[in-house]
Each structure stands twice: as C-alpha cells, then as structure tokens.
Design a protein around this motif. Sequence first.
Motif, short mmCIF file in Angstrom:
data_model
loop_
_atom_site.label_atom_id
_atom_site.label_comp_id
_atom_site.label_asym_id
_atom_site.label_seq_id
_atom_site.Cartn_x
_atom_site.Cartn_y
_atom_site.Cartn_z
N GLY A 106 0.78 -1.23 0.00
CA GLY A 106 0.00 0.00 0.00
C GLY A 106 0.81 1.28 0.00
N ALA A 107 2.13 1.20 0.12
CA ALA A 107 2.96 2.40 0.07
C ALA A 107 3.05 2.89 -1.37
CB ALA A 107 4.35 2.11 0.61
N CYS A 108 3.39 4.17 -1.54
CA CYS A 108 3.57 4.73 -2.88
C CYS A 108 4.70 3.99 -3.61
CB CYS A 108 3.92 6.21 -2.79
SG CYS A 108 2.64 7.25 -2.07
N LEU A 109 4.53 3.78 -4.90
CA LEU A 109 5.61 3.18 -5.67
C LEU A 109 6.81 4.11 -5.65
CD1 LEU A 109 3.75 1.80 -8.83
CD2 LEU A 109 4.76 0.46 -6.96
N LYS A 162 5.63 6.68 3.26
CA LYS A 162 4.53 7.40 2.62
C LYS A 162 3.57 6.41 1.98
CE LYS A 162 3.53 10.99 -0.80
NZ LYS A 162 4.11 11.87 -1.84
N HIS A 163 2.32 6.40 2.44
CA HIS A 163 1.33 5.48 1.92
C HIS A 163 0.30 6.22 1.08
CE1 HIS A 163 2.00 1.52 4.01
NE2 HIS A 163 2.89 2.29 4.60
N THR A 164 -0.26 5.50 0.11
CA THR A 164 -1.33 6.06 -0.69
C THR A 164 -2.63 6.02 0.10
OG1 THR A 164 -2.09 3.99 -1.65
CG2 THR A 164 -0.22 5.05 -2.72
N LEU A 215 -1.50 2.34 -7.06
CA LEU A 215 -0.78 1.21 -6.46
C LEU A 215 0.13 0.49 -7.44
CD1 LEU A 215 -3.66 -0.28 -4.28
CD2 LEU A 215 -1.57 0.79 -3.42
N TYR A 216 -0.31 0.37 -8.71
CA TYR A 216 0.42 -0.46 -9.66
C TYR A 216 1.03 0.32 -10.82
CZ TYR A 216 -1.79 -4.24 -7.08
OH TYR A 216 -2.19 -5.09 -6.09
#
Length: 281
Positions: A106-109, A162-164, A215-216
């Motif tokens: 779930g974190a930012c790429l 940092k999470h989305t 996410l992807y």
Amino acid sequence: MGNKQSLVKGQLKSWVKRAAGETERIEACFSGLAYAPHSHDTYTLALTTLGVQSFNYRGELRHSLPGEVVILHPDETHDGQAGTDSPFAYRAISINPVEVQNILQGACLPFLHGGVSRDPRFVHIASRLLSEFNRPLQTLEQQELIYAFASSLQQVSGNSVKHTKANYTAIKRVREYIDDIITTDCAMSHDITLDELAVIAQYSKWQVARDFRSLYGTTPYRYVTLKRLQKAKALIERGQPLAQVAFSSGFADQSHLTRHFKQCFGTTPKVWAKLHLASTT
C-alpha cells in the motif's frame, strides 16, 4: 558478449537475446537509434555493459556508462539511442509493479527521478539479477532480489513511510481477478469492464481506476493489454506469423497488435522478430 558482436556493413549488428527459460530478462546491443518514445507498465532495471546508453527521460537527455544502472519508473515516457557513434549494449529485467507492491503493501511506488544510478546497492542487485543468462533465476533467488530492489528504491526515493490513500486490499482483489481471467482459456474473448471490477472492489468504478494506477503504476486496461503483449512477445520469439500472434494474444488484428506493441516497447513486432532472430545468427 563478444560472440554476438558481428559486423554488418562495417557496423555492429543490432540484436536482442532472451535469458534462458524466461521472458523478462534481455540482453541487447544497438547502434544509433534503438527505441522510439514509449512507456512501459513495469519498472525497468538495466545494467549498461558497453558504450554510452542515452535516453530522453522526464525532460532531459540522460546517459549511462558501463557499470551504471538505469531504473525507469512505470508509465514514464522514454526512448533509447547510442550516445556516441559507437554501439551500446545492456542487460535488463522488467519488474512488475505488482511484485513491488506485494512488498510495499500500500505504500507509494518508489521513484528514482534521474533514471541513472551508480549506487552500489543497485549495481549489486542488477549484477546478481543479470549476470547469468544461461540459466533461469530460482524463484526464491528472484524474490529476495526484488525485495532488495524495492527496499533500496524506497530508501533512495525517501518515501519509505509514505502510503497512498488507495484501498490496497480491494485493489489487490481486483488485480487477482484480472489475473485469473487472463489465465483462463476464454481470456482473449472476455471484455473486462470497470463496472465488473467495481463489483469486485465494492466501490466506485472511477475510484477503482484511480486506486489501481496509484498502487500499480498503470490503469486496469493497460494492465490487461500488457499481459496480452507479453504473450505476443513470447509467440513472436517462437517464430509464429504476426497475424496468428495477434489472434492468439487477444488483439483484433495485426495492425491493432502493432500499435499497442510500439506504444509499450518502442518498436514494432516485425522489428522485434528481426532483432531476436539476429541474436541467434
């Protein structure tokens, strides 16, 4: 690589070679222009092995020398060319953002803005992933190296915490549903819709599209297209006629396949087939 560097009309022949037993690792050599502007839906991790590998990326012309690593983020437009009159060569692996997101949860790429690095961590990871082309990577070996790649990229990019705001669990369900459809016999005829995915996620179809990209690194539609293009690449490299490749990988016709192939890989299926053939001659 010396056995592949044959001269044609005074220049090094361009070629692309696949690693044993796999489709995601390649070794390539080019003179002049290699790829037109395009964008991948995967990370690219490449180790320059010969000459100067140059490419336009995020508004600047970048250069990678032998021993340096190129890291391209999903969905970022770039091209590829020799930085001098001499040819350049590299080895590369495409890393699915799904594999990275399975680690990040779930974190930012993570993102390397410059695209080129001499960081010993990346050089070590790339060397281990790309050093042995005569054997497939063992599953555990590859998983550990992808974990090291994702962790190092997080540290370098500074977004390790940092999470989305995306619903990771719901979008993971959506992605797994798409994967299941693609692997079935009816995959080529199944027209996946956002409404269908919204039912799986149990929220708005527009939020599904937004969260999937967050996410992807790509949209559900492009994710499906990439899966079909990967199948097309494998069929091309087996020598199948392009019209049959298009049908077998779920494209309307050969021109439909060609358009998507060039957008994703920066070259046409016909040229790709010739490059792959050149590596065996």
